[in-house]
Design an enzyme around this catalytic site. Structure first.
Site, PDB file in Angstrom:
ATOM      1  N   ARG A  37       0.928  -1.242  -0.020  1.00  0.00           N
ATOM      2  CA  ARG A  37      -0.448   0.135   0.252  1.00  0.00           C
ATOM      3  C   ARG A  37       0.247   1.391   0.459  1.00  0.00           C
ATOM      4  O   ARG A  37       0.892   2.226  -0.390  1.00  0.00           O
ATOM      5  CB  ARG A  37      -0.696   0.687   1.376  1.00  0.00           C
ATOM      6  CG  ARG A  37      -1.792  -1.226   1.332  1.00  0.00           C
ATOM      7  CD  ARG A  37      -3.163  -0.715   1.896  1.00  0.00           C
ATOM      8  NE  ARG A  37      -3.874  -2.089   1.651  1.00  0.00           N
ATOM      9  CZ  ARG A  37      -5.151  -2.264   2.128  1.00  0.00           C
ATOM     10  NH1 ARG A  37      -4.969  -2.006   4.159  1.00  0.00           N
ATOM     11  NH2 ARG A  37      -6.416  -2.597   2.060  1.00  0.00           N
ATOM     12  N   LYS A 198     -20.161 -15.631   0.105  1.00  0.00           N
ATOM     13  CA  LYS A 198     -21.311 -15.565   0.329  1.00  0.00           C
ATOM     14  C   LYS A 198     -22.063 -14.789  -1.250  1.00  0.00           C
ATOM     15  O   LYS A 198     -21.662 -13.611  -1.263  1.00  0.00           O
ATOM     16  CB  LYS A 198     -22.026 -14.777   1.821  1.00  0.00           C
ATOM     17  CG  LYS A 198     -20.795 -15.567   2.553  1.00  0.00           C
ATOM     18  CD  LYS A 198     -21.443 -15.306   4.204  1.00  0.00           C
ATOM     19  CE  LYS A 198     -21.002 -14.287   4.394  1.00  0.00           C
ATOM     20  NZ  LYS A 198     -20.948 -13.352   5.686  1.00  0.00           N
ATOM     21  N   GLY A 351     -10.130  -8.806  -1.459  1.00  0.00           N
ATOM     22  CA  GLY A 351      -8.627  -9.149  -0.908  1.00  0.00           C
ATOM     23  C   GLY A 351      -8.985 -10.338  -0.956  1.00  0.00           C
ATOM     24  O   GLY A 351      -7.434 -10.724  -1.658  1.00  0.00           O
ATOM     25  N   GLY A 374     -14.009  -3.018   0.260  1.00  0.00           N
ATOM     26  CA  GLY A 374     -14.828  -2.755   0.654  1.00  0.00           C
ATOM     27  C   GLY A 374     -15.321  -1.329  -1.182  1.00  0.00           C
ATOM     28  O   GLY A 374     -16.227  -1.553  -1.498  1.00  0.00           O
TER      29      GLY A 374
HETATM   30  P1  ADP Z   1     -12.855 -11.649  -2.214  1.00  0.00           P
HETATM   31  O1  ADP Z   1     -12.279 -10.594  -0.699  1.00  0.00           O
HETATM   32  O2  ADP Z   1     -12.440 -11.724  -3.291  1.00  0.00           O
HETATM   33  O3  ADP Z   1     -14.530 -10.887  -2.340  1.00  0.00           O
HETATM   34  P2  ADP Z   1     -14.498 -13.459  -0.756  1.00  0.00           P
HETATM   35  O4  ADP Z   1     -13.824 -12.486   0.431  1.00  0.00           O
HETATM   36  O5  ADP Z   1     -16.197 -13.237  -0.637  1.00  0.00           O
HETATM   37  O6  ADP Z   1     -13.654 -13.291  -1.447  1.00  0.00           O
HETATM   38  O7  ADP Z   1     -14.155 -14.861  -0.900  1.00  0.00           O
HETATM   39  C1  ADP Z   1     -13.344 -15.241  -0.860  1.00  0.00           C
HETATM   40  C2  ADP Z   1     -13.491 -16.603   0.294  1.00  0.00           C
HETATM   41  O8  ADP Z   1     -14.296 -17.675  -0.223  1.00  0.00           O
HETATM   42  C3  ADP Z   1     -12.526 -17.704   0.919  1.00  0.00           C
HETATM   43  O9  ADP Z   1     -11.804 -17.597   1.944  1.00  0.00           O
HETATM   44  C4  ADP Z   1     -12.626 -18.489   0.273  1.00  0.00           C
HETATM   45  O10 ADP Z   1     -12.577 -19.998   0.938  1.00  0.00           O
HETATM   46  C5  ADP Z   1     -14.495 -18.755   0.499  1.00  0.00           C
HETATM   47  N1  ADP Z   1     -14.697 -19.855  -0.082  1.00  0.00           N
HETATM   48  C6  ADP Z   1     -14.904 -19.435  -1.760  1.00  0.00           C
HETATM   49  N2  ADP Z   1     -15.886 -20.643  -2.356  1.00  0.00           N
HETATM   50  C7  ADP Z   1     -16.649 -21.666  -1.408  1.00  0.00           C
HETATM   51  C8  ADP Z   1     -16.601 -22.462  -1.163  1.00  0.00           C
HETATM   52  N3  ADP Z   1     -17.321 -23.421  -1.482  1.00  0.00           N
HETATM   53  N4  ADP Z   1     -17.235 -22.760   0.586  1.00  0.00           N
HETATM   54  C9  ADP Z   1     -16.732 -21.860   1.647  1.00  0.00           C
HETATM   55  N5  ADP Z   1     -15.464 -20.879   1.324  1.00  0.00           N
HETATM   56  C10 ADP Z   1     -16.357 -20.754  -0.145  1.00  0.00           C
HETATM   57 MG    MG Z   2     -12.358 -11.256   1.405  1.00  0.00          MG
END
Ligand code: ADP
Ligand code: MG
Length: 402
Positions: A37, A198, A351, A374
């Protein structure tokens, strides 16, 4: 309209307050474990130094909750920045108090100083006008280069702009330009890939992108809620029961909009989230009871990769599986590789998705890796970010049509 940047105003000899994002990870003994950063802010800082501006940097670090807490001091960041730019970076003992004012008054052209952690003062997050005024009094010009906090209306990200001319730094400008172009005027086909844990975190993103993309690929944990909406069993997979209806509506909306929405056709299922857990590949209709979906399957990964390579704009947020656990990382890495190999504009945000792109070793082949968590999601939701809304825009120079 394009934002005005530091390049569009006279900065020589002027005191410039720059909001940066130095919210770096620290080890328990206060060492910076990742200075990405700080490095991301260097183009703006170097430009201002080269132009002979008097640079007053400010940032938050962690969550000191409005109290002075030495564990969250920005001193390590001042030291690291000093090493990176090869000149001394003095740090004030306070945020807008006597120390900051005294250091500020002694700045010569090309000097750089850093205020203490903005969140040592409770008025920062409260967007208190008095505090914004105290920040503004330290400078003649305000520059926002902290995209990661641009979705927050705090004194240093929004309030301060009421008292100073306000323009963008290069990092923030690039975020807004590249992602803005993808959302407003994409080269087509425009494809988005959404995944992650989610659906509930990303409903706004799905809704906004459904109005813009030609094709939407859904994987990761959130795909399970969609599979449930289609009536499939999902074993003990992560599912948000209270979002199944919403998922069904999104599927309908995609159909109405003529958006090609793809869910996984096959999946890797496992008995536990453990690298040694038993796992196998099944069709989407055949998730066994007691098993959980942990990755997209190889057929899906191939199909997704093919579509990604044929798109001219690609936006990716959210891993395709539990990529942190090695046997379940293949789908995510296959998508990362495909995004890197896609011929047009490619954007990765979030992230965990950004971590996946680095782990896959393809980061340097992505057009734009967004630095916001976010903030990136809110931008992709089509929301106006308070820290961007307060910045000046360039006059519209588009020649009249005809
Ligand atoms: P980002 O940070 O890129 O926005 P998220 O925080 O929404 O992504 O999601 C990342 C998390 O989702 C990871 O920790 C990953 O392990 C989890 N994840 C991905 N697929 C699954 C799954 N099928 N079941 C449970 N967790 C999952
Ligand atoms: Mg995340």
């Amino acid at each position: 309209m394009p934002l005005k940047t530091v390049r569009d105003v006279d900065v020589t000899g002027r005191r410039v307050l720059v909001r940066v994002d130095f919210n770096v990870p620290l080890s328990p003994d206060g060492e910076i474990t990742d200075d990405t950063r700080i490095r991301a802010a260097l183009p703006t800082i170097r430009y201002l130094v080269d132009q002979g501006a008097r640079v007053v940097l400010c940032s938050h670090l962690g969550r000191p909750k409005g109290k002075v807490d030495p564990r969250y001091s920005l001193k390590p960041c001042a030291v690291r920045l000093g090493q990176l730019i090869g000149r001394e970076v003095r740090i004030a003992e306070d945020v807008t108090g006597p120390s900051a004012r005294a250091l500020g008054a002694r700045l010569r052209n090309g000097d750089v100083m850093l205020l203490e952690n903005l969140r040592f003062d409770p008025r920062e997050e409260a967007n208190d006008p008095g505090f914004a005024r105290e920040l503004a009094d330290l400078a003649d010009l305000y520059v926002n280069d902290a995209f990661g906090t641009a979705h927050r209306a705090h004194a240093s990200t929004a309030g301060v702009a009421a008292y100073l001319p306000a323009v963008a730094g290069f990092l923030l400008q690039k975020e807004v330009d590249v992602m803005g172009k993808a959302l407003a005027n994409p080269d087509r086909p425009f494809l988005a890939i959404l995944g992650g844990a989610k659906v509930s975190d990303k409903i706004g993103v799905i809704e906004n992108l459904l109005g813009k993309v030609d094709r939407l690929l859904i994987g990761g944990g959130m795909a399970n809620t969609f599979l449930r909406a289609l009536g499939h069993g999902t074993g003990k997979s992560l599912v948000e029961e209270d979002k199944v209806d919403q998922a069904r509506k999104l599927l309908e909306k995609a159909k109405e909009r003529g958006v090609d929405l793809w869910l996984p056709e096959d999946l890797v299922v496992a008995t536990a989230l453990d690298p040694n857990a038993e796992h196998r590949i099944v069709k989407k209709e055949e998730i066994p009871d007691g098993w959980m979906a942990v990755d997209i399957g190889p057929d899906t990964a191939r199909r997704f990769a093919g579509a990604i390579r044929q798109s001219m704009t690609v936006v990716w947020n959210g891993p395709m599986g539990v990529f942190e656990v090695e046997p379940f990382s293949r789908g995510t890495f296959a998508v990362a590789e495909a995004v890197a190999g896609s011929p047009g504009l490619t954007i990765v945000g979030g992230g965990d998705s950004v971590a996946a792109v680095h782990a896959a070793g393809v980061a340097d082949r992505i057009t734009h890796i967004s630095t916001g968590g976010g903030a990136t999601l809110e931008f992709l939701e089509g929301r106006e970010l308070p820290g961007v809304a307060v910045l000046e825009t360039k006059p519209d120079v588009t020649p009249p049509a005809g």
